[in-house]
Design a protein around this motif. Sequence first.
Motif, PDB file in Angstrom:
ATOM      1  N   LEU A   1       0.830  -1.207   0.000  1.00 27.69           N
ATOM      2  CA  LEU A   1       0.000   0.000   0.000  1.00 27.69           C
ATOM      3  C   LEU A   1       0.864   1.256   0.000  1.00 27.69           C
ATOM      4  O   LEU A   1       0.626   2.191  -0.773  1.00 27.69           O
ATOM      5  CB  LEU A   1      -0.922  -0.011   1.222  1.00 27.69           C
ATOM      6  CG  LEU A   1      -1.859   1.188   1.389  1.00 27.69           C
ATOM      7  CD1 LEU A   1      -2.840   1.273   0.223  1.00 27.69           C
ATOM      8  CD2 LEU A   1      -2.613   1.085   2.716  1.00 27.69           C
ATOM      9  N   MET A   2       1.890   1.266   0.841  1.00 27.53           N
ATOM     10  CA  MET A   2       2.752   2.439   0.930  1.00 27.53           C
ATOM     11  C   MET A   2       3.537   2.647  -0.363  1.00 27.53           C
ATOM     12  O   MET A   2       3.794   3.771  -0.774  1.00 27.53           O
ATOM     13  CB  MET A   2       3.702   2.293   2.123  1.00 27.53           C
ATOM     14  CG  MET A   2       2.991   2.246   3.475  1.00 27.53           C
ATOM     15  SD  MET A   2       1.991   3.715   3.819  1.00 27.53           S
ATOM     16  CE  MET A   2       3.272   4.873   4.243  1.00 27.53           C
ATOM     17  N   GLU A   3       3.896   1.559  -1.020  1.00 29.90           N
ATOM     18  CA  GLU A   3       4.608   1.667  -2.291  1.00 29.90           C
ATOM     19  C   GLU A   3       3.712   2.289  -3.362  1.00 29.90           C
ATOM     20  O   GLU A   3       4.158   3.119  -4.154  1.00 29.90           O
ATOM     21  CB  GLU A   3       5.088   0.279  -2.736  1.00 29.90           C
ATOM     22  CG  GLU A   3       5.839   0.262  -4.060  1.00 29.90           C
ATOM     23  CD  GLU A   3       7.092   1.134  -4.065  1.00 29.90           C
ATOM     24  OE1 GLU A   3       7.421   1.667  -5.148  1.00 29.90           O
ATOM     25  OE2 GLU A   3       7.732   1.292  -3.009  1.00 29.90           O
ATOM     26  N   LEU A   4       2.437   1.890  -3.351  1.00 28.66           N
ATOM     27  CA  LEU A   4       1.488   2.461  -4.310  1.00 28.66           C
ATOM     28  C   LEU A   4       1.277   3.948  -4.047  1.00 28.66           C
ATOM     29  O   LEU A   4       1.273   4.762  -4.977  1.00 28.66           O
ATOM     30  CB  LEU A   4       0.154   1.705  -4.227  1.00 28.66           C
ATOM     31  CG  LEU A   4      -0.937   2.099  -5.226  1.00 28.66           C
ATOM     32  CD1 LEU A   4      -0.419   2.103  -6.656  1.00 28.66           C
ATOM     33  CD2 LEU A   4      -2.122   1.162  -5.093  1.00 28.66           C
ATOM     34  N   TYR A   5       1.134   4.313  -2.769  1.00 32.89           N
ATOM     35  CA  TYR A   5       1.009   5.739  -2.425  1.00 32.89           C
ATOM     36  C   TYR A   5       2.252   6.510  -2.864  1.00 32.89           C
ATOM     37  O   TYR A   5       2.149   7.618  -3.371  1.00 32.89           O
ATOM     38  CB  TYR A   5       0.816   5.914  -0.916  1.00 32.89           C
ATOM     39  CG  TYR A   5      -0.523   5.475  -0.373  1.00 32.89           C
ATOM     40  CD1 TYR A   5      -1.640   5.345  -1.189  1.00 32.89           C
ATOM     41  CD2 TYR A   5      -0.675   5.197   0.982  1.00 32.89           C
ATOM     42  CE1 TYR A   5      -2.862   4.956  -0.680  1.00 32.89           C
ATOM     43  CE2 TYR A   5      -1.900   4.803   1.500  1.00 32.89           C
ATOM     44  CZ  TYR A   5      -2.986   4.679   0.674  1.00 32.89           C
ATOM     45  OH  TYR A   5      -4.186   4.287   1.188  1.00 32.89           O
TER      46      TYR A   5
END
Length: 201
Positions: free
Chosen positions: A100-104
């Motif tokens: 999720l953090m990578e996508l953000y």
Amino acid sequence: MATSRAALAYLESRKNLAGMVGGLAGVGLALGGLAGAFWPVVVAGLYAAGALIAPPERTPPPEFDPSEQLGAVREDFARLREYLAEVELPPAAGGKLAELMELYARLLDPGWVADVLAGEPESVHVLSRAVRSDVPESVDTYNRARWWSRLQPGAVPPERHLERQLGLLFDEAERLTAGLQDREARRQQTHTTYLEERGRS
């Protein structure tokens, strides 16, 4: 100082300009001999009438620069990463959170993707809400619930809720990304249509 600014603003206002037009019309009537001895009253009355019928001044709404809003989200995202680096999570939830953090991070990374995102206020709002509220709340409630679960074994494990929440946030982020991709696809299609129509003419 404020009084002089207000007076200057009134002098430049529509009401004053309309009143001046009415007052000049009154002066014209007086010079033409149509106002008689009461010409000052006529001039003042026409000025007042002009000022009353003029539309009120409209205060323009503030303009917000989308790139500045995205910059603020970017700063909050950096703070969120610092917070998450100090938190221990179970492997499954930790893996989902990393995705999720990578996508953000890819969405917020300065460049043309962020420029597309900045042009979509609703998408900026969704991402801002996730970074500033949803992710921190999910992790914090997990940590609190984990402590309580030690006192009441047998309840639904808090990591199951955390995994579900992170999964929902990931789905939301993917929908947001797909929406931005669709916008760019529509833009490309519009340009193709424009070139085709230009070629026919």
